[in-house]
Design an enzyme around this catalytic site. Structure first.
Site, PDB file in Angstrom:
ATOM      1  N   SER A  96       0.830  -1.210   0.000  1.00  0.00           N
ATOM      2  CA  SER A  96       0.000   0.000   0.000  1.00  0.00           C
ATOM      3  C   SER A  96       0.867   1.265   0.000  1.00  0.00           C
ATOM      4  CB  SER A  96      -0.963   0.001   1.187  1.00  0.00           C
ATOM      5  OG  SER A  96      -0.267   0.014   2.409  1.00  0.00           O
ATOM      6  N   SER A  97       2.000   1.227   0.675  1.00  0.00           N
ATOM      7  CA  SER A  97       2.891   2.398   0.695  1.00  0.00           C
ATOM      8  C   SER A  97       3.438   2.703  -0.691  1.00  0.00           C
ATOM      9  CB  SER A  97       4.050   2.166   1.667  1.00  0.00           C
ATOM     10  OG  SER A  97       3.568   2.000   2.972  1.00  0.00           O
ATOM     11  N   GLY A  99       1.789   1.856  -3.571  1.00  0.00           N
ATOM     12  CA  GLY A  99       0.630   2.352  -4.309  1.00  0.00           C
ATOM     13  C   GLY A  99       0.335   3.808  -3.999  1.00  0.00           C
ATOM     14  N   ARG A 100       0.568   4.210  -2.756  1.00  0.00           N
ATOM     15  CA  ARG A 100       0.310   5.593  -2.360  1.00  0.00           C
ATOM     16  C   ARG A 100       1.332   6.566  -2.924  1.00  0.00           C
ATOM     17  NH1 ARG A 100      -1.807   4.407   3.816  1.00  0.00           N
ATOM     18  NH2 ARG A 100      -3.236   2.781   3.123  1.00  0.00           N
ATOM     19  N   ASP A 113       2.356 -19.617 -10.873  1.00  0.00           N
ATOM     20  CA  ASP A 113       1.802 -20.962 -10.959  1.00  0.00           C
ATOM     21  C   ASP A 113       2.502 -21.857  -9.956  1.00  0.00           C
ATOM     22  OD1 ASP A 113      -0.089 -20.757 -13.113  1.00  0.00           O
ATOM     23  OD2 ASP A 113       1.599 -20.559 -14.487  1.00  0.00           O
ATOM     24  N   THR A 121       9.495 -10.743 -12.358  1.00  0.00           N
ATOM     25  CA  THR A 121       9.621  -9.546 -13.176  1.00  0.00           C
ATOM     26  C   THR A 121       8.421  -8.661 -12.877  1.00  0.00           C
ATOM     27  OG1 THR A 121      10.930 -10.567 -14.934  1.00  0.00           O
ATOM     28  CG2 THR A 121       9.617  -8.639 -15.541  1.00  0.00           C
ATOM     29  N   LEU A 122       8.680  -7.398 -12.663  1.00  0.00           N
ATOM     30  CA  LEU A 122       7.650  -6.414 -12.339  1.00  0.00           C
ATOM     31  C   LEU A 122       7.388  -5.548 -13.559  1.00  0.00           C
ATOM     32  CD1 LEU A 122       9.324  -5.280  -8.991  1.00  0.00           C
ATOM     33  CD2 LEU A 122       7.606  -7.081  -9.279  1.00  0.00           C
ATOM     34  N   GLU A 123       6.128  -5.261 -13.837  1.00  0.00           N
ATOM     35  CA  GLU A 123       5.757  -4.339 -14.914  1.00  0.00           C
ATOM     36  C   GLU A 123       5.382  -3.029 -14.254  1.00  0.00           C
ATOM     37  OE1 GLU A 123       3.259  -7.066 -14.712  1.00  0.00           O
ATOM     38  OE2 GLU A 123       4.433  -8.524 -15.818  1.00  0.00           O
TER      39      GLU A 123
END
Length: 179
Positions: A96-97, A99-100, A113, A121-123
């Protein structure tokens, strides 16, 4: 059913969940915090083609000054943590931190899976410029119990596209699909 902290620990002891490096202070009530690795990547071309191999440029996040992410750019990041899940379905969500601060850590790929063994990997996209640092908390893994037997684990699938262990972000392998 989402695993609690005690269940996550029990599954780690059984070898069904692997987190490297593991830090007990990152274990939450029903999740495990993961951190941004030292590499980011951007695509070379402004227009991506789902049928073509879209190449990326990988770069280090400067240790002290961090890196300022810009809106309108898709960044591929990677978790510091290598994980394995042999009996649960792992989900990666942003903290949440994070996202804020206007940071989204995945466009659509938050679910792993059973049998996924790798870094994540982060988009990454942002709503306004924001400075990020390698090692900062970036997300949390949540583990869901699986009901029934698994026929083919991800790490044993012949057509699995993201099985090669890496500490760098991995570009889309959509081009390997037949369509």
């Amino acid at each position: 059913m989402i695993l609690t902290d005690q269940q996550i620990l029990a599954e780690i002891e059984r070898g069904n969940i692997v987190i490297e490096p593991y830090d007990p202070s990152c274990l939450g009530t029903n999740s495990y915090d993961v951190h941004l690795g030292r590499y980011l990547a951007t695509y070379r071309d402004a227009v991506l083609d789902a049928r073509q191999h879209n190449e990326i440029d990988v770069f280090d996040i400067p240790a002290e000054e961090g890196f300022v992410l810009q809106p309108g750019v898709l960044y591929l990041g990677v978790t510091e943590e290598y994980t394995e899940s042999h009996a649960q379905v792992p989900f990666l969500e942003g903290k949440s931190s994070v996202g804020r601060l206007g940071i989204d850590i995945h466009a659509t790929a938050g679910k792993g899976d059973v049998g996924f063994c790798n870094t994540w990997t982060l988009e990454i996209s942002v709503t306004q410029p924001v400075r990020v640092y390698a090692g900062m908390p970036i997300g949390q893994l949540i583990y869901f119990a699986v009901q029934g037997d698994v026929q083919t684990f991800y790490n044993r699938k012949a057509n699995a596209k993201y099985n090669d262990r890496t500490d760098k972000p991995v570009e889309s392998m959509m081009w390997k699909n037949v369509f």
